[in-house]
Design an enzyme around this catalytic site. Structure first.
Site, PDB file in Angstrom:
ATOM      1  N   HIS A  15       0.708  -0.983  -0.226  1.00 57.56           N
ATOM      2  CA  HIS A  15      -0.674  -0.044   0.211  1.00 57.56           C
ATOM      3  C   HIS A  15       1.317   1.361  -0.234  1.00 57.56           C
ATOM      4  O   HIS A  15       0.840   2.375  -0.430  1.00 57.56           O
ATOM      5  CB  HIS A  15      -1.118  -0.076   1.448  1.00 57.56           C
ATOM      6  CG  HIS A  15      -2.085  -1.409   1.108  1.00 57.56           C
ATOM      7  ND1 HIS A  15      -2.927  -1.143   0.437  1.00 57.56           N
ATOM      8  CD2 HIS A  15      -1.401  -2.417   1.693  1.00 57.56           C
ATOM      9  CE1 HIS A  15      -3.701  -2.126   0.781  1.00 57.56           C
ATOM     10  NE2 HIS A  15      -2.275  -2.597   1.293  1.00 57.56           N
ATOM     11  N   ASP A 118      -6.389   5.134   0.910  1.00 56.66           N
ATOM     12  CA  ASP A 118      -6.680   4.046   0.203  1.00 56.66           C
ATOM     13  C   ASP A 118      -8.230   3.380   1.019  1.00 56.66           C
ATOM     14  O   ASP A 118      -8.350   4.079   1.894  1.00 56.66           O
ATOM     15  CB  ASP A 118      -5.546   3.176   0.947  1.00 56.66           C
ATOM     16  CG  ASP A 118      -6.026   1.330   0.621  1.00 56.66           C
ATOM     17  OD1 ASP A 118      -6.314   1.098   1.299  1.00 56.66           O
ATOM     18  OD2 ASP A 118      -5.067   1.306  -0.004  1.00 56.66           O
TER      19      ASP A 118
END
Length: 483
Positions: A15, A118
């Site tokens: 991520h 995210d």
């Protein structure tokens, strides 16, 4: 007072890397005089690894326009029988006060033009709104999965009285824009079990996608099925409200030269020099991602299939998981390679195959002239790396949203051949099936057609990031929306 774009990454190396690549693309296009990038990340998650601080130091040194702000350590609420995703999502919510104080602090000395989060960081969406900062999602899979995620709350609504998806063996779901339906048992892993708190978390996340100022996606328009792009743009995926603007800005993948710095030099050189000696498009590369792992019984079937196929291969083998049914490995401890493969396999295939333990420089390998096919777990980063290199795939999904990716790669995009997995045996694939699919990709007319299609898509990927390309145009449109 300068302009800054703040990015907030979920826990985990993948991520953080994704957010860094997005930040690099923005600054590459506009220069550090236009925007600086600040990446917020957490500390103390159960998915943290020792490689994260090493990576961050390296990026800070090589890209000084990207700064990192690590939150104070937060303790995970680890409860028995709660899944790792559910623990992680709770951990992210516990970081909300740190998000608020970081945005407050940054806003004192700079104008925050955008806050990009995210999907798993959805609890930060109202915090961005609280500060009147335009807040966007960064979706790190393809457009088809985005269409499915946007539509997921609708499916949840329609199936509230049913069993968990993992138990609906005869049920399939239709998603707007998708050519073929998806088995309920192949839904994104996070929603397979209704009784797992991660299920309601994921429905909550997906229901908030339309409440953002927009969604930035790591793909490019030319790769995606037109029907999927039209379904999203036409509002079919969010039947009960407006769909925000969607910006396709990929393919954003880590650069070769940066990857190579973290490599084990000797092993890397061995496999690359071996590839340089093989004929053009003759080698099948097998690699199942940083977390992908197989029990010994499955490794033996893969080995038998490769041997029977007669094809050249480069195969990355990870340590088998401790739990026989698991497909994820944590850590890359040493193990006895010969002990997990059929007796004599390495010797019998030494003239046409190479097996490496744990790791190979995937981006570099895929770009080698000798590589003609890629057996992949269908993680989106790996898919993009293959597309950029123009290499066709054999799709072998393991976890996360990879079964969804497989459906689209095989049926909609037509750039992969799917392996037949025995769902009732945890996705087991026989040696005969491995041989069949390897031969189909490497020897058949269909395989050649796939290779041609992938070569053209590789050229389109490069063009998309060019001065007049679709991804550059979409980035310009995104920046126009925040300035």
């Amino acid at each position: 007072m300068g302009d800054v774009i703040v990015l907030y990454a979920s826990p985990g190396m993948g991520h953080i890397v994704a957010m860094v690549e997005l930040g690099k693309f923005i600054v590459h296009r506009y220069g550090p005089h236009k925007f600086s990038i600040t990446i917020l990340y957490t500390c103390g998650s159960i998915v943290d690894t020792a490689s994260i601080p090493v990576y961050i130091r390296r990026i800070s040194h090589s890209h000084p326009f990207i700064s990192f702000r690590q939150f104070p350590r937060v303790t995970n609420n680890i409860t028995r029988n709660i899944s790792v995703p559910a623990i992680t999502f709770d951990f992210i919510r516990q970081n909300d006060p740190h998000v608020r104080s970081a945005l407050q602090e940054i806003s004192k000395s700079a104008t925050v033009r955008a806050f990009i989060i995210d999907l798993f960081c959805t609890s930060a969406l109202p915090i961005g709104k609280e500060f009147n900062i335009p807040t966007y999602y960064f979706h790190t899979s393809g457009a088809a999965v985005l269409a499915a995620f946007l539509y997921l709350p609708k499916i949840d609504e329609q199936t509230k009285t049913t069993e968990s998806f993992k138990d609906l063996r005869d049920t399939v779901f239709e998603f707007p824009g998708w050519k073929s339906p998806l088995k309920a048992t192949h839904m994104v892993q996070l929603v397979l079990d209704r009784n797992d708190p991660a299920y309601s978390d994921m429905i909550y996340f997906c229901s908030h996608l339309p409440k953002s100022n927009g969604i930035i996606v790591n793909t490019f328009e030319e790769l995606e099925p037109p029907s999927v792009l039209q379904a999203i743009a036409g509002g079919l995926c969010v039947p009960d409200g407006p769909t925000p603007p969607v910006y396709y800005v990929g393919p954003l993948i880590e650069e070769e030269k940066e990857l190579s710095k973290d490599a084990d030099a000797a092993e890397k050189e061995d496999c690359l020099s071996w590839l340089d000696k093989q004929p053009s498009r003759s080698v099948l590369f097998l690699c199942f991602g940083s977390m992908g792992s197989f029990p010994a019984a499955q490794l033996k079937e893969i080995a038998n299939g490769l041997e029977a196929s007669g094809q050249r291969f480069l195969w990355v083998v990870k340590k088998p998981p401790v739990e026989e049914k698991s497909k994820q490995v944590h850590g890359v401890d040493d193990f006895d390679l010969k002990g997990v493969l059929p007796e004599g396999f390495l010797e019998r295939t030494a003239d046409r195959g190479m097996v490496v333990k744990s790791w190979a420089p995937q981006v570099v390998v895929l770009k080698k002239e000798s590589v003609g096919g890629f057996v992949t777990h269908c993680g989106w980063n790996s898919v993009l790396e293959a597309v950029v290199a123009g290499v066709p795939m054999i799709a072998w999904p393991l976890y996360a949203e990879q079964h969804m990716n497989r459906n689209v790669l095989v049926t909609d995009m037509e750039i992969a051949i799917g392996v037949e997995q025995r769902d009732e045996e945890g996705g087991f694939v026989s040696g005969e099936e491995v041989e069949r699919r390897v031969r189909e990709l490497m020897e058949s007319e269909g395989g050649r057609a796939l290779r041609e299609r992938c070569k053209k898509l590789g050229e389109m990927a490069s063009a998309a990031l060019g001065e007049t390309g679709s991804s550059t145009r979409n980035l310009v449109n995104f920046v126009s929306s925040i300035t």
